[in-house]
Each structure stands twice: as C-alpha cells, then as structure tokens.
Write a protein that holds these residues in place. Sequence first.
Motif, mmCIF file in Angstrom:
data_model
loop_
_atom_site.group_PDB
_atom_site.id
_atom_site.type_symbol
_atom_site.label_atom_id
_atom_site.label_comp_id
_atom_site.label_asym_id
_atom_site.label_seq_id
_atom_site.Cartn_x
_atom_site.Cartn_y
_atom_site.Cartn_z
ATOM 1 N N THR A 81 3.595 -3.495 -7.458
ATOM 2 C CA THR A 81 3.914 -2.324 -6.635
ATOM 3 C C THR A 81 5.192 -2.528 -5.826
ATOM 4 O O THR A 81 5.799 -1.560 -5.373
ATOM 5 N N VAL A 82 5.585 -3.782 -5.614
ATOM 6 C CA VAL A 82 6.813 -4.074 -4.876
ATOM 7 C C VAL A 82 7.888 -4.641 -5.796
ATOM 8 O O VAL A 82 9.036 -4.243 -5.758
ATOM 9 N N TRP A 83 7.493 -5.605 -6.654
ATOM 10 C CA TRP A 83 8.421 -6.183 -7.610
ATOM 11 C C TRP A 83 8.192 -5.524 -8.975
ATOM 12 O O TRP A 83 7.370 -4.638 -9.125
ATOM 13 N N THR A 84 8.894 -6.025 -9.973
ATOM 14 C CA THR A 84 8.635 -5.611 -11.346
ATOM 15 C C THR A 84 8.321 -6.862 -12.148
ATOM 16 O O THR A 84 8.448 -7.982 -11.657
ATOM 17 N N ARG A 85 7.916 -6.681 -13.394
ATOM 18 C CA ARG A 85 7.696 -7.850 -14.243
ATOM 19 C C ARG A 85 9.024 -8.571 -14.433
ATOM 20 O O ARG A 85 10.085 -7.965 -14.539
ATOM 21 N N GLY A 86 8.957 -9.869 -14.499
ATOM 22 C CA GLY A 86 10.175 -10.675 -14.543
ATOM 23 C C GLY A 86 10.341 -11.398 -13.226
ATOM 24 O O GLY A 86 9.773 -11.002 -12.195
ATOM 25 N N ILE A 87 11.105 -12.483 -13.232
ATOM 26 C CA ILE A 87 11.286 -13.315 -12.052
ATOM 27 C C ILE A 87 12.757 -13.343 -11.651
ATOM 28 O O ILE A 87 13.627 -13.562 -12.478
ATOM 29 N N HIS A 139 0.809 -1.216 0.000
ATOM 30 C CA HIS A 139 0.000 0.000 0.000
ATOM 31 C C HIS A 139 0.846 1.271 0.000
ATOM 32 O O HIS A 139 0.656 2.136 -0.869
ATOM 33 N N PRO A 140 1.765 1.440 0.935
ATOM 34 C CA PRO A 140 2.601 2.646 0.877
ATOM 35 C C PRO A 140 3.506 2.687 -0.338
ATOM 36 O O PRO A 140 3.903 3.774 -0.775
ATOM 37 N N SER A 141 3.826 1.516 -0.904
ATOM 38 C CA SER A 141 4.617 1.510 -2.138
ATOM 39 C C SER A 141 3.825 2.114 -3.285
ATOM 40 O O SER A 141 4.377 2.805 -4.147
ATOM 41 N N ALA A 142 2.513 1.868 -3.297
ATOM 42 C CA ALA A 142 1.659 2.389 -4.370
ATOM 43 C C ALA A 142 1.239 3.833 -4.121
ATOM 44 O O ALA A 142 1.142 4.630 -5.061
ATOM 45 N N LEU A 143 0.985 4.183 -2.851
ATOM 46 C CA LEU A 143 0.481 5.514 -2.493
ATOM 47 C C LEU A 143 1.343 6.117 -1.373
ATOM 48 O O LEU A 143 0.886 6.279 -0.240
#
Length: 473
Positions: free
Chosen positions: A221-227, A105-109
């Motif tokens: 919101t925490v990671w990115t696309r990709g593994i 949540h805080p990562s997004a807002l």
Amino acid sequence: MKVLLINPAFNRYGGLQGHGGSMVPINLCYLAAYARKAHPDVEFKILDSEILSLSHEETVREAEKFSPGLIGISANTCVFDSVINLSHQLKARLPKVPIIIGGPHPSALPEGSLFESKADFVGIGEGEITFSELISHIKKRDNDWSKIDGIGYRNEYGEVKINPPRSLIKDLDIIPFPARDFVDNNLYSPAPTKRVSLGPNTLLTTSRGCPYNCGFCGARTVWTRGIRTRSTKNIIEEIEECVGKYGIRSFNLTDEFFTAKKNRVLDICRAICERKFNISWVCFARAQGLDKETLEAIKEAGCKELSFGIESGNEEILKKIDKSLDLKEAERVIRLTKKVGIKTHASYIMGYLNETEETMRDTIRLAKKLNTDIAAFFIASPLPGTPFYHEALQKGYIRSNASWINYSPLSNQDSVLSMPDLNAEVIRKWHRKAIRSYYLRPSYMLRRLLALRNWNEVKNLIEGLKLFFKIKK
C-alpha cells in the motif's frame, strides 16, 4: 510556521501493551528530516503520544501549546480508531489548523479515511516529497491542492478528490537521515522477542519494498513490488551518526527482505566490520537461499537474530497466501542459522483464507519441528489494500460490527475475520493453543533457562512471560 507530527497513543486505547515493544516513529523522523531540509524556516516537532503515554486530551493540550500551522498524524489500520478520536478532538479545539493523515491505512482507503477522521488531507504512498510540497502550498497560501501528487482532500464544495499517485523516490540516498534529534532515543526499546541488547535502540532502514507478493502483506500500500536500496556508504554514515551522536548501538532493521541480494549484504557487513562499530542488530530474512558465508558475515557484523516469515505449515495454505516458500528449504536455512550461532525467530499466521483446524494444527507441528528460539503466532488480519482484504470483503468474511482495532494481529480483541467454517472464536482458540503448546513445552522452557547468559536475556525472558500472561485465553 510550525509543523507538529503526532504518533497517536494506541495501547491505552485497546492495544496490547508490550507486544510490539516501544519503537521509534521512524516514519515521522523521515518526514521531519526531509521537510526540515526543504524548509529551514519552519519549526518542526514530533509528539510521540504512545511512548509518552499521553491521552488524546493531553495530546490536544500539547498541540495547543505548540500552536502549529499544520498537523500530521501517522496511521496504520489497527490504530485507526484512535486516530479518528484524536483527529476529531484536534478539529474541535484547533478548527483552523489543517490535518494530514498518512501511512498504510489512508494509503489503502483514502476516501474512507478522510470521511472517518474529518482530516483535511490524506497522504497516499511514500510521504517525504508529498508532505514537503504540502508545507510549501500552505506557506504560500496556495490552495490549489490538485497540484500535489499523492494526496486526497476535499475541494471548496466538500467533494473528495484523490490526486494521481506520487512516483517513488528512485535514489534513497537523497533522503536525509531520520531526525532522531526530535525524539528521546533513550525511551525506545523493541519487544522482548526482537531485543538483542540493552541500551538505546533505533530502527534502521537500508531498503524499501519487497519483490514478493504475499497476499496478507500491507507493504504494497506504500511501496510497490521490487526493492530500492540505499548505498553502503550512506548506511554506514547513518550508523556512525547513531553511534557517535546518540550513543545507539542496537538496531532493528525495518527492511521487508534485508538478505535479498547476497553481494549487497556482504558489502554492508564488511563495511560494518571495518569500522569496528561494535553494534548489535536483528533483521528480517527469507528462509531460502541463505548460505554459510552470508550467515557468518552477518554474525560477524553484529547480527544477533534473524526473523523468518514462515506463515503456515500447510502447503495448500502457503499457495493461498501466495507465499513461494519451500518448507524443506526453510528447515535447512533455520538449521544452518542455528549452527552458525545466530538466534532464530519465526512468524506464523493462524486463520487465513481456506484454513481449517487441521491446517492450523499443521502450522503448530511445523513450528515445533523448526524449534526456533522465538515463535510468533499472529491472527490473520486482512489489511486494507491487500489481496487478502479484497477477497475477504468480497466473500463477506469481514465482520460488519468490527472496529479497526479488531484488525490487530495480536491483541485481546476478537478477530475481524469470521468465515463460515472458521469463525472468530475458533481462530482465537487455535491462536492461543499455538502459543501455549509451543512455549509450555518442558524441553523449550529448559532450553531457554540453560541459554541465559546475561541480564539482557533474563530481562527478555521476564518481559516475554509478562506478555504471555497478558494474552487472554
């Protein structure tokens, strides 16, 4: 210096007791493990107010007893009302102790989270290095927070500042195993839909991230696309620690997409079998591309249940979700999984953008056709940071009088979403209809009763029924 990490109470403040089980706060265990290694002179404590059923007042009293120099609070969206309340109380009683709030949540807002919670900092994105650097600054009394990537804060003039994002950790093997010694592992148990054995249970993370782009998924919101993956050796050593040190033989894998790479899955499974750990586990998979060799390997390694995200039975809604899933292929994979002898779990979303009563009817039809052991139906939740959220917000579909708890995908709260042709009441009606029509089928009830083989399955059935009756019509 002392550092207190808090998992805030949720169920006593409006959550639906039982729907998510009682899972170890693995994110806080990771933060504590990484920071403890970097700061051996610091005393750390994890206070899991949710599992201990502590009120906010009781949590504050425990914090006062510990006398921390920094407090960290974990926060997703549906628990954020509780986080705000707790943070305000902590600030009132411990005004000089800095508070950092981290999580999806805080990562997004970040700006809104700072404002609502009155916290001193928000952690944005992956938190281990950021949290450790914040501790370093506090220890040195260095108040130049602009040096720390991945945080938001207020400067000396009260202005909100958001620093550049933190780069993701490339080599996950450098992160110490989660600090499970800071929690009572005997207290934790997954929901009945994800419990595959009795005894202590823990979460296990073998990778972070997902290559897909589903519009509702908050992982972005925490990671990115990709593994990013851990090595097999590192994973096996953690399992060995869990078995040998904590007596844990039951695991729920947190990976968004554990079965992404066949050779990696086979390598992990071979290593588990070679060590003869005798463990049980459940993981998330994608209902495509799985073959008999892979399924037999994971079964031999102790996998008792595979969870598939199907989401919708309507092709147009799947396109809207950006869920690149072939439903015929999904049917093949689930059929093969059953044949191999692994329990199946499928998840569905009710009330996504462009949904109609007919498309939700399609989803119920497909769920019954796939006939998995467990079918989990969730109300579509536009989590901040997702394409779903941005479109719903832009179109005015998010109720202005909604609280953060209304974002919960399974609760007795009204949905946060209300569309012109599909309001919150109608979404709720179809969500409840999906649950009742799936589980009250005589054929399903008979199959579940005939499948009971041990006390674990009996206990799961009883707890599942309790949860069923908690969900209000």
